[in-house]
Motif scaffolding. Sequence first.
Motif, PDB file in Angstrom:
ATOM      1  N   ARG A 267      -8.470   4.438 -15.789  1.00  0.00           N
ATOM      2  CA  ARG A 267      -7.950   5.578 -15.045  1.00  0.00           C
ATOM      3  C   ARG A 267      -7.166   5.244 -13.786  1.00  0.00           C
ATOM      4  NH1 ARG A 267     -13.420   8.850 -14.551  1.00  0.00           N
ATOM      5  NH2 ARG A 267     -14.315   6.864 -15.196  1.00  0.00           N
ATOM      6  N   ASN A 268      -5.965   5.787 -13.681  1.00  0.00           N
ATOM      7  CA  ASN A 268      -5.192   5.844 -12.443  1.00  0.00           C
ATOM      8  C   ASN A 268      -5.510   7.183 -11.743  1.00  0.00           C
ATOM      9  OD1 ASN A 268      -3.995   7.558 -14.245  1.00  0.00           O
ATOM     10  ND2 ASN A 268      -1.956   6.652 -14.129  1.00  0.00           N
ATOM     11  N   SER A 269      -4.818   7.495 -10.654  1.00  0.00           N
ATOM     12  CA  SER A 269      -5.138   8.717  -9.900  1.00  0.00           C
ATOM     13  C   SER A 269      -5.109   9.993 -10.757  1.00  0.00           C
ATOM     14  CB  SER A 269      -4.197   8.897  -8.715  1.00  0.00           C
ATOM     15  OG  SER A 269      -4.292   7.808  -7.835  1.00  0.00           O
ATOM     16  N   PRO A 270      -4.020  10.260 -11.494  1.00  0.00           N
ATOM     17  CA  PRO A 270      -4.018  11.524 -12.241  1.00  0.00           C
ATOM     18  C   PRO A 270      -5.141  11.600 -13.266  1.00  0.00           C
ATOM     19  CG  PRO A 270      -2.110  10.168 -12.818  1.00  0.00           C
ATOM     20  CD  PRO A 270      -2.736   9.556 -11.611  1.00  0.00           C
ATOM     21  N   ALA A 271      -5.542  10.469 -13.832  1.00  0.00           N
ATOM     22  CA  ALA A 271      -6.639  10.503 -14.804  1.00  0.00           C
ATOM     23  C   ALA A 271      -7.980  10.720 -14.100  1.00  0.00           C
ATOM     24  CB  ALA A 271      -6.663   9.214 -15.620  1.00  0.00           C
TER      25      ALA A 271
ATOM     26  N   ALA B 285       0.837  -1.202   0.000  1.00  0.00           N
ATOM     27  CA  ALA B 285       0.000   0.000   0.000  1.00  0.00           C
ATOM     28  C   ALA B 285       0.874   1.255   0.000  1.00  0.00           C
ATOM     29  CB  ALA B 285      -0.998   0.009   1.160  1.00  0.00           C
ATOM     30  N   TYR B 286       1.796   1.289  -0.976  1.00  0.00           N
ATOM     31  CA  TYR B 286       2.688   2.440  -1.124  1.00  0.00           C
ATOM     32  C   TYR B 286       3.334   2.772   0.233  1.00  0.00           C
ATOM     33  CZ  TYR B 286       0.294   3.384  -5.646  1.00  0.00           C
ATOM     34  OH  TYR B 286      -0.240   3.297  -6.911  1.00  0.00           O
ATOM     35  N   GLY B 287       3.747   1.705   0.929  1.00  0.00           N
ATOM     36  CA  GLY B 287       4.434   1.900   2.199  1.00  0.00           C
ATOM     37  C   GLY B 287       3.536   2.109   3.404  1.00  0.00           C
TER      38      GLY B 287
ATOM     39  N   PRO C 186       6.098  11.643  -4.759  1.00  0.00           N
ATOM     40  CA  PRO C 186       5.636  11.078  -3.485  1.00  0.00           C
ATOM     41  C   PRO C 186       5.539   9.561  -3.528  1.00  0.00           C
ATOM     42  CG  PRO C 186       3.879  12.324  -4.587  1.00  0.00           C
ATOM     43  CD  PRO C 186       5.149  12.624  -5.310  1.00  0.00           C
ATOM     44  N   TYR C 187       5.210   8.994  -4.678  1.00  0.00           N
ATOM     45  CA  TYR C 187       5.174   7.538  -4.823  1.00  0.00           C
ATOM     46  C   TYR C 187       6.470   6.929  -4.257  1.00  0.00           C
ATOM     47  CZ  TYR C 187       1.777   8.324  -8.730  1.00  0.00           C
ATOM     48  OH  TYR C 187       0.719   8.679  -9.513  1.00  0.00           O
ATOM     49  N   GLN C 188       7.592   7.501  -4.676  1.00  0.00           N
ATOM     50  CA  GLN C 188       8.867   6.872  -4.313  1.00  0.00           C
ATOM     51  C   GLN C 188       9.210   7.091  -2.842  1.00  0.00           C
ATOM     52  OE1 GLN C 188      12.616   8.326  -5.782  1.00  0.00           O
ATOM     53  NE2 GLN C 188      13.449   6.277  -5.952  1.00  0.00           N
TER      54      GLN C 188
ATOM     55  N   VAL D 258     -12.218   2.371 -11.965  1.00  0.00           N
ATOM     56  CA  VAL D 258     -11.008   3.185 -11.875  1.00  0.00           C
ATOM     57  C   VAL D 258     -10.019   2.484 -10.939  1.00  0.00           C
ATOM     58  CG1 VAL D 258     -12.108   5.374 -12.451  1.00  0.00           C
ATOM     59  CG2 VAL D 258     -12.052   4.626 -10.055  1.00  0.00           C
ATOM     60  N   ARG D 259      -8.764   2.913 -11.022  1.00  0.00           N
ATOM     61  CA  ARG D 259      -7.696   2.246 -10.257  1.00  0.00           C
ATOM     62  C   ARG D 259      -6.879   3.274  -9.488  1.00  0.00           C
ATOM     63  NH1 ARG D 259      -6.975   0.475 -15.661  1.00  0.00           N
ATOM     64  NH2 ARG D 259      -4.934   1.513 -15.679  1.00  0.00           N
ATOM     65  N   PRO D 260      -7.462   3.866  -8.462  1.00  0.00           N
ATOM     66  CA  PRO D 260      -6.722   4.885  -7.708  1.00  0.00           C
ATOM     67  C   PRO D 260      -5.621   4.272  -6.850  1.00  0.00           C
ATOM     68  CG  PRO D 260      -8.805   4.413  -6.626  1.00  0.00           C
ATOM     69  CD  PRO D 260      -8.814   3.638  -7.917  1.00  0.00           C
ATOM     70  N   GLY D 261      -4.433   4.860  -6.937  1.00  0.00           N
ATOM     71  CA  GLY D 261      -3.322   4.452  -6.081  1.00  0.00           C
ATOM     72  C   GLY D 261      -2.906   5.626  -5.213  1.00  0.00           C
ATOM     73  N   ILE D 262      -2.032   6.442  -5.738  1.00  0.00           N
ATOM     74  CA  ILE D 262      -1.423   7.502  -4.929  1.00  0.00           C
ATOM     75  C   ILE D 262      -2.470   8.403  -4.275  1.00  0.00           C
ATOM     76  CG2 ILE D 262      -1.130   9.200  -6.810  1.00  0.00           C
ATOM     77  CD1 ILE D 262       1.514   8.478  -4.131  1.00  0.00           C
ATOM     78  N   MET D 263      -3.598   8.631  -4.940  1.00  0.00           N
ATOM     79  CA  MET D 263      -4.589   9.540  -4.339  1.00  0.00           C
ATOM     80  C   MET D 263      -5.193   8.953  -3.065  1.00  0.00           C
ATOM     81  SD  MET D 263      -7.990   9.480  -6.797  1.00  0.00           S
ATOM     82  CE  MET D 263      -8.984  10.407  -5.620  1.00  0.00           C
TER      83      MET D 263
ATOM     84  N   LEU E 290      -4.493  -8.850 -10.114  1.00  0.00           N
ATOM     85  CA  LEU E 290      -3.041  -8.865 -10.322  1.00  0.00           C
ATOM     86  C   LEU E 290      -2.743  -7.963 -11.517  1.00  0.00           C
ATOM     87  CD1 LEU E 290      -2.458 -12.717 -10.010  1.00  0.00           C
ATOM     88  CD2 LEU E 290      -2.123 -10.974  -8.230  1.00  0.00           C
ATOM     89  N   LEU E 291      -2.096  -6.834 -11.267  1.00  0.00           N
ATOM     90  CA  LEU E 291      -1.971  -5.795 -12.301  1.00  0.00           C
ATOM     91  C   LEU E 291      -1.075  -6.202 -13.467  1.00  0.00           C
ATOM     92  CD1 LEU E 291      -1.796  -2.662  -9.989  1.00  0.00           C
ATOM     93  CD2 LEU E 291      -3.535  -3.090 -11.726  1.00  0.00           C
ATOM     94  N   GLU E 292      -0.194  -7.171 -13.260  1.00  0.00           N
ATOM     95  CA  GLU E 292       0.585  -7.672 -14.392  1.00  0.00           C
ATOM     96  C   GLU E 292       0.270  -9.135 -14.682  1.00  0.00           C
ATOM     97  OE1 GLU E 292       4.277  -5.812 -12.730  1.00  0.00           O
ATOM     98  OE2 GLU E 292       2.464  -4.645 -12.477  1.00  0.00           O
TER      99      GLU E 292
HETATM  100  C1  LIG Z   1       0.108   1.380  -9.930  1.00  0.00           C
HETATM  101  C2  LIG Z   1      -0.988   1.347 -10.932  1.00  0.00           C
HETATM  102  C3  LIG Z   1      -2.118   2.166 -10.784  1.00  0.00           C
HETATM  103  C4  LIG Z   1      -2.232   3.230  -9.710  1.00  0.00           C
HETATM  104  O1  LIG Z   1      -1.590   4.390 -10.171  1.00  0.00           O
HETATM  105  P1  LIG Z   1      -1.646   5.757  -9.339  1.00  0.00           P
HETATM  106  O2  LIG Z   1      -0.983   6.743 -10.225  1.00  0.00           O
HETATM  107  O3  LIG Z   1      -0.900   5.524  -8.082  1.00  0.00           O
HETATM  108  O4  LIG Z   1      -3.078   6.031  -9.102  1.00  0.00           O
HETATM  109  C5  LIG Z   1      -3.149   2.018 -11.684  1.00  0.00           C
HETATM  110  N1  LIG Z   1      -3.064   1.132 -12.703  1.00  0.00           N
HETATM  111  C6  LIG Z   1      -1.973   0.341 -12.896  1.00  0.00           C
HETATM  112  C7  LIG Z   1      -1.936  -0.593 -14.038  1.00  0.00           C
HETATM  113  C8  LIG Z   1      -0.904   0.441 -12.015  1.00  0.00           C
HETATM  114  O5  LIG Z   1       0.170  -0.329 -12.217  1.00  0.00           O
END
Ligand SMILES: *Cc1c(COP(=O)(O)O)cnc(C)c1O
Length: 362
Positions: free
Chosen positions: A191-195, A36-38, A345-347, A212-217, A77-79
């Motif tokens: 969509r990721n966070s910036p999208a 979870a991003y640390g 900030p991710y890193q 949607v796939r929010p991470g950093i937000m 599993l994202l990959e």
């Molecule tokens: C890590 C990841 C995300 C999340 O990205 P953020 O910019 O942190 O929102 C979304 N989709 C994929 C495929 C990712 O690998």
Amino acid sequence: MRPARALIDLNALRANYRLAREVSGARALAVVKADAYGHGAVRCAQALHDEVDGFAVACIEEAMELRAAAIAAPILLLEGFFETDELGLIDQLDLWCVVHSLWQIEAIERAALQRPLTVWLKMDSGMHRVGLHPADYPAAYRRLQATGKVGKIVLMSHFARADELDSPRSNEQLAAFEQARQGLSAEVSLRNSPAILGWPELFPQQQSSDWVRPGIMLYGATPFEQPQALAARLQPVMTLESKIISVRELPAGEPVGYGARFISERPTRVGVVAMGYADGYPRHAPTGTPVLIDGQASRLIGRVSMDMLTVDLSDLPQAGLGSRVELWGKHVLASDVAAQAGTIPYQIFCNLRRVPLIYPHG
Ligand SMILES: *Cc1c(COP(=O)(O)O)cnc(C)c1O
């Protein structure tokens, strides 16, 4: 005990998750890869569990950690799988699986599965990292369907430059995606966070079947370099803090720390903080990087060392031994510290180590 620690505000995490849903009008997979991003994947997943549509992680090892903690929600599993023999566990643990390459489709064709596999079929709409070429995408979709082993197929792609609010690239990727997926009626995830935050006009709200796939937000940090209205509504989740363990009074002209990177221009009160790059605080943060000391703004001075860093107490006569220092959190934004250190900030979140994670709101 060493006073360095990271406080994780799970209420803020939940609020950010709700914001992702609200502004997208879509279902949201909370991205909890890289612990979870640390922020601690299990605790974050537990905090979201009652309301989440699902989680996303980078690999089966991360998914197994969540399942072992009785997280029953969908996990993507994202990959996908890296080796064919992961398919057995994917089946057993009921994981959702990205498919980005032909070899993965061939592996699914050969696999013996107990239940229909949920696949997120990834298109390379212009990032050129992973995903099927747009021209090959419809055929890949049909081939997956024809395996008889796949249940739902979600159409997926990823933006390369959604954090650049003046770039036409997200528009171009969306157009390439829409063009190639014509005739395939299925749920969509782009969509990721910036999208989510930066491009609401590209995604009219009626697409409630989208994902949607929010991470950093989720963790309350902006993915943008410049101020942005929706990002301003995010609540920082992590507060990285420590205390002042030593104080020095220096006359003008004295160096501080390794390499004498700082030399006092006036009589200077220096505070030493129990926090260093071995905790994940960026070594490249320069003199002037903001810190908060007992609620008052100050600055880093000199070079960050492994276990300690130095701050300027000259204008804070009340501050001293035992003063609380926020390195980033609700007041000093992690994105600002990251920018000072030439990173994102991710890193700096992912680099966190050694400091205990504390969850004050359970
Ligand atoms: C890590 C990841 C995300 C999340 O990205 P953020 O910019 O942190 O929102 C979304 N989709 C994929 C495929 C990712 O690998």
